[in-house]
Motif scaffolding. Structure first.
Motif, PDB file in Angstrom:
ATOM      1  N   PRO A 148       4.903 -85.267  25.976  1.00 12.39           N
ATOM      2  CA  PRO A 148       5.470 -84.381  24.950  1.00 12.39           C
ATOM      3  C   PRO A 148       4.433 -84.061  23.876  1.00 12.39           C
ATOM      4  O   PRO A 148       3.685 -84.927  23.433  1.00 12.39           O
ATOM      5  N   LYS A 149       4.392 -82.811  23.508  1.00 14.81           N
ATOM      6  CA  LYS A 149       3.466 -82.391  22.455  1.00 14.81           C
ATOM      7  C   LYS A 149       4.079 -82.685  21.095  1.00 14.81           C
ATOM      8  O   LYS A 149       5.251 -82.412  20.859  1.00 14.81           O
ATOM      9  N   GLU A 150       3.282 -83.229  20.230  1.00 16.10           N
ATOM     10  CA  GLU A 150       3.743 -83.528  18.876  1.00 16.10           C
ATOM     11  C   GLU A 150       3.164 -82.499  17.920  1.00 16.10           C
ATOM     12  O   GLU A 150       1.997 -82.142  18.019  1.00 16.10           O
ATOM     13  N   LYS A 151       3.991 -82.020  17.035  1.00 16.96           N
ATOM     14  CA  LYS A 151       3.523 -81.072  16.035  1.00 16.96           C
ATOM     15  C   LYS A 151       2.973 -81.866  14.859  1.00 16.96           C
ATOM     16  O   LYS A 151       3.709 -82.368  14.020  1.00 16.96           O
ATOM     17  N   THR A 152       1.671 -81.994  14.815  1.00 16.94           N
ATOM     18  CA  THR A 152       1.043 -82.735  13.729  1.00 16.94           C
ATOM     19  C   THR A 152      -0.042 -81.872  13.110  1.00 16.94           C
ATOM     20  O   THR A 152      -1.169 -81.844  13.582  1.00 16.94           O
ATOM     21  N   PRO A 153       0.287 -81.114  12.094  1.00 15.19           N
ATOM     22  CA  PRO A 153      -0.731 -80.311  11.443  1.00 15.19           C
ATOM     23  C   PRO A 153      -1.714 -81.204  10.704  1.00 15.19           C
ATOM     24  O   PRO A 153      -1.359 -82.263  10.201  1.00 15.19           O
ATOM     25  N   GLN A 154      -2.956 -80.782  10.674  1.00 10.22           N
ATOM     26  CA  GLN A 154      -4.001 -81.534   9.989  1.00 10.22           C
ATOM     27  C   GLN A 154      -3.975 -81.172   8.509  1.00 10.22           C
ATOM     28  O   GLN A 154      -4.664 -80.274   8.065  1.00 10.22           O
ATOM     29  N   ILE A 155      -3.148 -81.863   7.742  1.00  7.72           N
ATOM     30  CA  ILE A 155      -2.955 -81.571   6.331  1.00  7.72           C
ATOM     31  C   ILE A 155      -3.588 -82.676   5.495  1.00  7.72           C
ATOM     32  O   ILE A 155      -3.366 -83.855   5.741  1.00  7.72           O
ATOM     33  N   ASP A 156      -4.352 -82.277   4.502  1.00  8.33           N
ATOM     34  CA  ASP A 156      -4.943 -83.225   3.571  1.00  8.33           C
ATOM     35  C   ASP A 156      -3.938 -83.447   2.441  1.00  8.33           C
ATOM     36  O   ASP A 156      -3.643 -82.535   1.680  1.00  8.33           O
ATOM     37  N   LEU A 157      -3.387 -84.644   2.352  1.00 11.53           N
ATOM     38  CA  LEU A 157      -2.342 -84.923   1.364  1.00 11.53           C
ATOM     39  C   LEU A 157      -2.850 -84.836  -0.066  1.00 11.53           C
ATOM     40  O   LEU A 157      -2.074 -84.567  -0.981  1.00 11.53           O
ATOM     41  N   THR A 158      -4.132 -85.038  -0.298  1.00 13.64           N
ATOM     42  CA  THR A 158      -4.650 -84.986  -1.664  1.00 13.64           C
ATOM     43  C   THR A 158      -4.715 -83.556  -2.185  1.00 13.64           C
ATOM     44  O   THR A 158      -4.599 -83.337  -3.383  1.00 13.64           O
ATOM     45  N   ASN A 159      -4.882 -82.576  -1.293  1.00 14.71           N
ATOM     46  CA  ASN A 159      -4.971 -81.173  -1.712  1.00 14.71           C
ATOM     47  C   ASN A 159      -3.666 -80.409  -1.532  1.00 14.71           C
ATOM     48  O   ASN A 159      -3.615 -79.218  -1.810  1.00 14.71           O
ATOM     49  N   ALA A 160      -2.626 -81.064  -1.059  1.00 14.99           N
ATOM     50  CA  ALA A 160      -1.346 -80.395  -0.842  1.00 14.99           C
ATOM     51  C   ALA A 160      -0.656 -80.128  -2.179  1.00 14.99           C
ATOM     52  O   ALA A 160      -0.746 -80.921  -3.106  1.00 14.99           O
ATOM     53  N   LYS A 161       0.036 -79.002  -2.250  1.00 10.99           N
ATOM     54  CA  LYS A 161       0.734 -78.642  -3.475  1.00 10.99           C
ATOM     55  C   LYS A 161       1.965 -79.518  -3.685  1.00 10.99           C
ATOM     56  O   LYS A 161       2.298 -79.876  -4.803  1.00 10.99           O
ATOM     57  N   TYR A 162       2.655 -79.863  -2.595  1.00  6.49           N
ATOM     58  CA  TYR A 162       3.832 -80.735  -2.640  1.00  6.49           C
ATOM     59  C   TYR A 162       3.591 -81.935  -1.712  1.00  6.49           C
ATOM     60  O   TYR A 162       4.089 -81.975  -0.591  1.00  6.49           O
ATOM     61  N   PRO A 163       2.834 -82.946  -2.160  1.00  7.31           N
ATOM     62  CA  PRO A 163       2.476 -84.051  -1.255  1.00  7.31           C
ATOM     63  C   PRO A 163       3.646 -84.958  -0.877  1.00  7.31           C
ATOM     64  O   PRO A 163       3.603 -85.619   0.151  1.00  7.31           O
ATOM     65  N   ASN A 164       4.709 -84.986  -1.671  1.00  8.90           N
ATOM     66  CA  ASN A 164       5.827 -85.886  -1.386  1.00  8.90           C
ATOM     67  C   ASN A 164       6.932 -85.246  -0.571  1.00  8.90           C
ATOM     68  O   ASN A 164       7.854 -85.932  -0.148  1.00  8.90           O
ATOM     69  N   GLU A 165       6.866 -83.942  -0.359  1.00  8.87           N
ATOM     70  CA  GLU A 165       7.915 -83.226   0.379  1.00  8.87           C
ATOM     71  C   GLU A 165       7.556 -83.131   1.857  1.00  8.87           C
ATOM     72  O   GLU A 165       6.395 -83.057   2.220  1.00  8.87           O
ATOM     73  N   THR A 166       8.589 -83.113   2.701  1.00  9.37           N
ATOM     74  CA  THR A 166       8.364 -82.979   4.138  1.00  9.37           C
ATOM     75  C   THR A 166       8.647 -81.549   4.580  1.00  9.37           C
ATOM     76  O   THR A 166       9.495 -80.860   4.014  1.00  9.37           O
ATOM     77  N   CYS A 167       7.954 -81.128   5.599  1.00 12.03           N
ATOM     78  CA  CYS A 167       8.070 -79.770   6.124  1.00 12.03           C
ATOM     79  C   CYS A 167       9.421 -79.580   6.812  1.00 12.03           C
ATOM     80  O   CYS A 167       9.921 -80.475   7.485  1.00 12.03           O
ATOM     81  N   ALA A 168       9.994 -78.402   6.657  1.00  4.96           N
ATOM     82  CA  ALA A 168      11.291 -78.095   7.263  1.00  4.96           C
ATOM     83  C   ALA A 168      11.197 -77.974   8.782  1.00  4.96           C
ATOM     84  O   ALA A 168      12.175 -78.206   9.480  1.00  4.96           O
ATOM     85  N   LEU A 169      10.025 -77.651   9.316  1.00  3.93           N
ATOM     86  CA  LEU A 169       9.873 -77.464  10.754  1.00  3.93           C
ATOM     87  C   LEU A 169       9.402 -78.732  11.461  1.00  3.93           C
ATOM     88  O   LEU A 169      10.019 -79.175  12.417  1.00  3.93           O
ATOM     89  N   CYS A 170       8.335 -79.345  10.971  1.00  2.00           N
ATOM     90  CA  CYS A 170       7.739 -80.461  11.705  1.00  2.00           C
ATOM     91  C   CYS A 170       7.982 -81.830  11.070  1.00  2.00           C
ATOM     92  O   CYS A 170       7.587 -82.841  11.637  1.00  2.00           O
ATOM     93  N   ASN A 171       8.617 -81.888   9.922  1.00  2.00           N
ATOM     94  CA  ASN A 171       8.957 -83.133   9.227  1.00  2.00           C
ATOM     95  C   ASN A 171       7.742 -83.995   8.882  1.00  2.00           C
ATOM     96  O   ASN A 171       7.836 -85.211   8.837  1.00  2.00           O
ATOM     97  N   GLN A 172       6.603 -83.367   8.644  1.00  2.00           N
ATOM     98  CA  GLN A 172       5.405 -84.077   8.211  1.00  2.00           C
ATOM     99  C   GLN A 172       5.230 -83.867   6.709  1.00  2.00           C
ATOM    100  O   GLN A 172       5.572 -82.811   6.179  1.00  2.00           O
ATOM    101  N   PRO A 173       4.706 -84.846   5.983  1.00  2.00           N
ATOM    102  CA  PRO A 173       4.533 -84.697   4.538  1.00  2.00           C
ATOM    103  C   PRO A 173       3.352 -83.795   4.189  1.00  2.00           C
ATOM    104  O   PRO A 173       2.511 -83.495   5.034  1.00  2.00           O
TER     105      PRO A 173
END
Length: 65
Positions: free
Chosen positions: A13-38
């Protein structure tokens, strides 16, 4: 041993894991509505999204209209 067993591959199974840098994210504590990643970048429609996930969702919605 049959031919089907030789060529049979296990599907992973393919996992949706975007390569997101949590330090530069605008909302680091919120999870994505599509992939549920912070680490979301956009707020749209009352939900938080990664830029990539939002583009994907809007593209799918255009195909439905």
């Amino acid at each position: 041993m049959g031919i089907g067993k030789i060529f049979k591959k296990e599907k992973k199974p393919k996992e949706k894991t975007p390569q997101i840098d949590l330090t530069n994210a605008k909302y680091p504590n919120e999870t994505c509505a599509l992939c549920n990643q912070p680490g979301c970048d956009k707020k749209w429609g009352g939900q938080y999204w990664h830029k990539k996930c939002l583009r994907t969702t809007k593209g799918m919605a255009k195909g439905m209209v």
